[in-house]
Scaffold this active site. Structure first.
Site, PDB file in Angstrom:
ATOM      1  N   GLY A 204      -6.545 -53.906  36.687  1.00 20.51           N
ATOM      2  CA  GLY A 204      -6.799 -53.687  38.101  1.00 20.51           C
ATOM      3  C   GLY A 204      -5.822 -54.389  39.002  1.00 20.51           C
ATOM      4  O   GLY A 204      -5.192 -55.380  38.611  1.00 20.51           O
TER       5      GLY A 204
ATOM      6  N   ASP B 212      -9.813 -48.071  44.245  1.00 20.84           N
ATOM      7  CA  ASP B 212     -10.271 -48.919  43.144  1.00 20.84           C
ATOM      8  C   ASP B 212      -9.684 -50.321  43.317  1.00 20.84           C
ATOM      9  O   ASP B 212      -9.191 -50.926  42.366  1.00 20.84           O
ATOM     10  CB  ASP B 212      -9.898 -48.326  41.787  1.00 20.84           C
ATOM     11  CG  ASP B 212     -10.552 -49.053  40.621  1.00 20.84           C
ATOM     12  OD1 ASP B 212     -11.460 -49.876  40.855  1.00 20.84           O
ATOM     13  OD2 ASP B 212     -10.144 -48.816  39.464  1.00 20.84           O
TER      14      ASP B 212
END
Length: 435
Positions: A312, A295
């Site tokens: 993130g 990811d």
């Protein structure tokens, strides 16, 4: 195959679950022979790697965010693909949350043109959710699967979208969090703002969607022990569902949200409890997940250090070496490498992630070397990591992309360009596992 190899790569190699001394014969872009080093002609062209080196297949990361087009200041196809190569990754599947979203043919074509010019790894794209799914039928060769985000999962059109993806024999990837159960409050811990109940609810909804539509459904970046259990039950019942998780979920826990790294460690879904971390670690160790992904979600460091940081962090440069640390220190079997290579390649139906005759000649040469993760040395534009300071035991020495050297001893060969991979042929995950 009967082609004569153009050259050989010799050394210890990870092949079909074990390490052997091998001579890997390459012709053009493919592996065409596997034999012992003593069986090749003395005059044959070769690259030989001795003690302290290991050859593994190029890793296959089926969940990355290269950010281009629209958010190039965070990452672009050049820096993102360089980060992949440095981390031993030779194929990436890029998510559609660009600006504007890659949920239509025009943006997907633009993404392809940009990747063609810049990427030094092979690549594919997911198409984003579109409230008029039939529009995506006009360019079905431009995407390898469809992506559903939390806000899409509860749309009245979601079944229609899933059925379209199923009709094209592509994979449906779902980020499973129920938006109704999220608590957008920057003042509370991120793991409380996005509670476990949100993932559990969305996993249940996703399993229902898979059953109703027959779509080959893949639930990505699972963070909870309960989610693993529910998905495994569905798989045992024969439902067309698979799952992945990421290194941060089985190596880190939500205690980071009470430290100075709370902004850096912010990710969706969030890091979870130590109990969840341990259970996910066991699931990876026992090969109960179908894939490992990073990811890779880059932002600029100054964004992450702000009052309301985006979620993130980058992962492409360190994921393989984090896995190898666990393997070399005896906590995981070496077969875990399959979860970041052959298994995800099988999910997408591409001929990568393996050292066997007929596979793409994507090879990574690793060398034993201790080093500390220092994000300011990343080639990614995202110069931060929740793993900062971790000591790893291997480095990427050289990378071959379809038989061509793309990286060696810290130098990138940018004359090599990545190749676009649509779904090659209708197949099933079970069939590919038997290769």
């Amino acid at each position: 195959m009967h082609e004569e190899p153009d050259f050989f790569i010799l050394g210890k190699a990870y092949i079909t679950g074990r390490v052997v001394n091998a001579a890997i014969g390459i012709s053009g872009e493919k592996i065409v022979s596997l034999t012992s080093p003593g069986n090749i002609p003395p005059s044959a062209r070769r690259r030989e790697y001795g003690d302290g080196f290991l050859v593994v297949p190029g890793m296959v990361d089926i969940h990355v965010h290269m950010r281009e087009p629209g958010l190039e200041y965070k990452e672009d196809w050049r820096t993102g693909s360089m980060a992949a190569v440095k981390g031993g990754v030779t194929f990436v599947a890029d998510m559609p949350n660009n600006k504007p979203p890659a949920n239509n043919c025009n943006i997907l074509r633009e993404k392809l043109e940009r990747a063609k010019r810049k990427s030094i790894v092979d690549y594919a794209f997911y198409a984003g959710f579109n409230i008029r799914p039939e529009e995506l039928s006009k360019c079905k060769d431009l995407y390898i699967g469809g992506k559903i985000y939390p806000e899409d999962l509860y749309s009245p059109i979601v079944e229609e979208f899933a059925r379209l993806i199923a009709s094209q024999n592509k994979i449906l990837v779902v980020h499973a969090e129920d938006p109704i159960l999220l608590k957008p409050d920057a003042k509370i811990l991120h793991s409380i703002a996005r509670p476990p109940e949100a993932e559990k609810s969305a996993v249940k909804k996703t399993l229902e969607l898979a059953l109703q539509t027959g779509a080959r459904t893949h639930i990505t970046h699972i963070s909870l022990a309960d989610s693993i259990i529910e998905i495994l039950k569905a798989k045992l019942a024969g439902h067309p569902v698979t799952l992945d998780t990421a290194p941060h979920y089985f190596l880190l826990n939500d205690s980071l949200y009470t430290t100075s790294r709370k902004n850096i460690a912010k990710v969706n879904p969030p890091l979870r409890s130590e109990k969840d971390r341990q259970t996910l670690y066991i699931a990876v160790n026992k090969m109960l997940v179908d894939a490992i992904v990073t990811d890779h979600a880059p932002h600029l460091l100054e964004e992450k250090l702000g009052e309301d940081p985006p979620s993130g962090f980058p992962g492409l440069e360190v994921a393989l070496h984090l896995l190898l640390r666990e393997i070399l220190e005896g906590r995981m079997p070496i077969q875990v490498l399959d979860l970041y290579s052959f298994r995800p390649a099988s999910l997408l139906g591409i001929n990568k992630g393996c050292i066997s005759i007929g596979c793409d000649a994507d090879l990574v040469v690793l060398r034993k070397e201790s080093w500390e993760i220092r994000p300011d040395e990343f080639v990614s534009k995202a110069k931060y990591s929740p793993f900062e300071g971790a000591v790893l035991r291997t480095k990427t020495h050289a990378v071959f992309l379809r038989g061509r050297t793309v990286y060696e001893e810290g130098e990138f060969y940018e004359d090599v360009r990545g190749k676009f991979y649509p779904l090659e042929a209708p197949t099933s995950y079970e069939t590919l596992q038997d290769r």
